[in-house]
Design an enzyme around this catalytic site. Sequence first.
Site, short mmCIF file in Angstrom:
data_model
loop_
_atom_site.label_atom_id
_atom_site.label_comp_id
_atom_site.label_asym_id
_atom_site.label_seq_id
_atom_site.Cartn_x
_atom_site.Cartn_y
_atom_site.Cartn_z
N HIS A 15 -23.10 -37.94 -38.34
CA HIS A 15 -24.20 -37.68 -39.27
C HIS A 15 -24.57 -38.93 -40.08
CE1 HIS A 15 -23.01 -33.14 -39.17
NE2 HIS A 15 -23.73 -33.51 -38.13
N ASP A 53 -22.91 -31.05 -33.23
CA ASP A 53 -23.32 -29.96 -34.14
C ASP A 53 -23.41 -28.62 -33.39
OD1 ASP A 53 -23.53 -31.90 -36.04
OD2 ASP A 53 -25.66 -31.59 -36.46
N ARG A 74 -6.50 -24.86 -21.35
CA ARG A 74 -6.09 -25.70 -22.47
C ARG A 74 -7.30 -25.98 -23.35
NH1 ARG A 74 -5.82 -31.94 -22.75
NH2 ARG A 74 -4.87 -32.22 -24.79
N HIS A 95 -7.08 -32.63 -31.40
CA HIS A 95 -7.82 -33.43 -30.42
C HIS A 95 -8.93 -34.17 -31.18
CE1 HIS A 95 -8.86 -33.72 -25.88
NE2 HIS A 95 -9.65 -34.58 -26.50
N GLU A 153 -3.45 -37.57 -26.96
CA GLU A 153 -3.69 -39.00 -26.77
C GLU A 153 -3.54 -39.85 -28.02
OE1 GLU A 153 -7.43 -39.55 -24.72
OE2 GLU A 153 -6.61 -38.82 -22.86
N ASN A 182 -2.26 -37.05 -19.71
CA ASN A 182 -3.68 -37.15 -19.37
C ASN A 182 -3.83 -38.35 -18.47
OD1 ASN A 182 -4.20 -35.00 -21.01
ND2 ASN A 182 -5.47 -36.12 -22.47
N TYR A 193 -6.30 -40.47 -15.63
CA TYR A 193 -7.63 -40.64 -15.05
C TYR A 193 -7.72 -41.72 -13.98
CZ TYR A 193 -9.61 -37.43 -18.46
OH TYR A 193 -9.90 -36.30 -19.18
N GLU A 229 -4.85 -33.33 -18.49
CA GLU A 229 -6.25 -33.68 -18.19
C GLU A 229 -6.28 -34.56 -16.97
OE1 GLU A 229 -8.59 -35.60 -21.28
OE2 GLU A 229 -7.84 -34.19 -22.77
C1 GBH Z 1 -9.97 -38.22 -22.39
O1 GBH Z 1 -9.50 -39.49 -22.73
C2 GBH Z 1 -10.18 -37.38 -23.64
O2 GBH Z 1 -8.98 -36.71 -24.00
C3 GBH Z 1 -11.29 -36.37 -23.49
O3 GBH Z 1 -11.60 -35.83 -24.74
C4 GBH Z 1 -12.49 -37.04 -22.86
O4 GBH Z 1 -13.59 -36.18 -22.79
C5 GBH Z 1 -12.07 -37.50 -21.48
O5 GBH Z 1 -11.08 -38.46 -21.62
C6 GBH Z 1 -13.19 -38.15 -20.67
O6 GBH Z 1 -13.57 -39.37 -21.23
O7 GBH Z 1 -15.60 -46.94 -22.96
O8 GBH Z 1 -14.39 -48.73 -21.88
O9 GBH Z 1 -14.11 -48.34 -24.27
C7 GBH Z 1 -9.23 -40.35 -21.66
C8 GBH Z 1 -8.95 -41.75 -22.16
C9 GBH Z 1 -9.86 -43.50 -23.47
C10 GBH Z 1 -10.96 -42.85 -21.50
C11 GBH Z 1 -11.10 -44.21 -23.94
C12 GBH Z 1 -12.20 -43.60 -21.97
C13 GBH Z 1 -13.03 -45.43 -23.30
C14 GBH Z 1 -13.02 -46.73 -22.58
N1 GBH Z 1 -10.18 -42.39 -22.61
N2 GBH Z 1 -11.83 -44.71 -22.82
S1 GBH Z 1 -14.37 -47.75 -22.98
#
Ligand code: GBH
Length: 489
Positions: free
Chosen positions: A46, A59, A84, A129, A174, A316, A318, A386
Amino acid sequence: CCALPSKQQRRFPDDFLFGTATASYQIEGAWNVDGKGENIWDHMTHNTPEVIKDQSNGDIAADSYTNYKRDVEMMRELGLDAYRFSLSWSRILPNGLSNNINEAGVAFYNNYINEMLKYNITPIVTLYHWDLPQKLADMGGFMNPLITDWFEEYARIAYDLFGDRVKHWITFNEPREICFEGYGSTTKAPRANLTDVGTYICAKNLVIAHAKAYYAYNNYFKQRQGGECGITISVNWFGPLTESSEDEAAAEIKRQSEWGIYAEPIFSQQGGFPREFTEKVAQKSVEQGYSSSRLPEFTEEEKNYVRGAYDFFGVNHYTAYLISASEYLSDFAVPSLNDDVGVGTYSPPEWPLSNSTWLRLAPNSIYNSLTHLKARYGDVKFYITENGWSESVTGNDEGRIRYYRAALESVLDSLDAGVNLKGYMAWSLMDNFEWMEGYTERFGLYAVDFEDPARTRTPNKSAFVYKQIIKTRVIDHDYEPDSTTMTID
Ligand code: GBH
């Protein structure tokens, strides 16, 4: 003679929990409805909307506050074992402290949980979170050691309110993103940018807050309620770029700085921050003229208190990165965590890229991460809390399908290797507010129409594929859904 099975198909155990994950600020909306207090994401979006890529905010988001029955219907369509989600601290305690419990907020979570339980869907609840009550941020947030008491009191209230039905508790989602991104840089609220010590002070306060919440559960609720309590840490894989001992050492210090500073105090035998990283920051601090290390120490009592404070390790996961000692091109702030670590990070361009700059499909990265954690911390119980893929396409999301199939093969490899992995949560059930990226990146199995006041949810093709895997407990790489209409089986 005999008909051989055409394909060797490995099965997921019957008691393996398949689920999806979400987070309160990303889906709920209703930011100021029914007595909810302001949190740091309300405050930041905001007051400084320009920091969000599309100037948007949470929002309304996916308006799960209104649509929660539809959310549970989607869980039933997918045939989920578990879901979750996280509690909004300031929806339950509007100013963050224990004196004022918002009954309407409590009623919302009771309804959500009861609706899941009606259909045998196991709730897995994250206490935090990222949506810190703004009042607590005004008092220093995770820079103030009192966060450990504020968090413990909130946790006790949540166990007391919901623990008769919730048997899986995650304290924090995280820590790296809370501490490094929120306090050590500007990539998450509250964007404190305390590059020198913000990450480190937060890390120490956070693991102690976790431990206090863990013992509150363990000592006062567990016997009666019979559940479990752990923490979720982001564990991407960081391997060496080459086989040189320099690159191997660089990858190790990178792992320590990314997740080790949160995992080591809790899961290692000796407790405290990881050794090589501790030495590195101490040495850098001396060179920079500090009279003590920028990395705080734990007292022996604190070390002993925090280590072992877990029932499970939530991961988590990725992606992966390759780390090198030599290709170090730094535009990092000095002093900072990245400068302390001083290594190069490489993303192989041949690894398929998602719609997020940081997210590529890396080979074997779940297997590499989980077998590494098992080797380092022993036979811990793990959940993948995740794992997911962003894609610009809705409907025919082939990239997401390829990612999930590859990830779940890596899960099976991990199970074959003896990792005590009990469940897997896909991120995410539906498109949502993707933090600094606003609504420009989509991770949902279900697409959400954010132009539509009803926030209509429509299954992507990946939803049908995930459903089939959950139902059959095998990954059929040739499976093609024969319909685009979801039903509840
Ligand atoms: C998760 O974090 C989160 O827990 C979740 O809320 C989120 O929606 C999901 O990822 C998808 O993003 O843009 O190059 O600076 C995962 C770890 C850490 C991944 C921050 C993205 C940003 C990197 N995240 N990172 S950058």
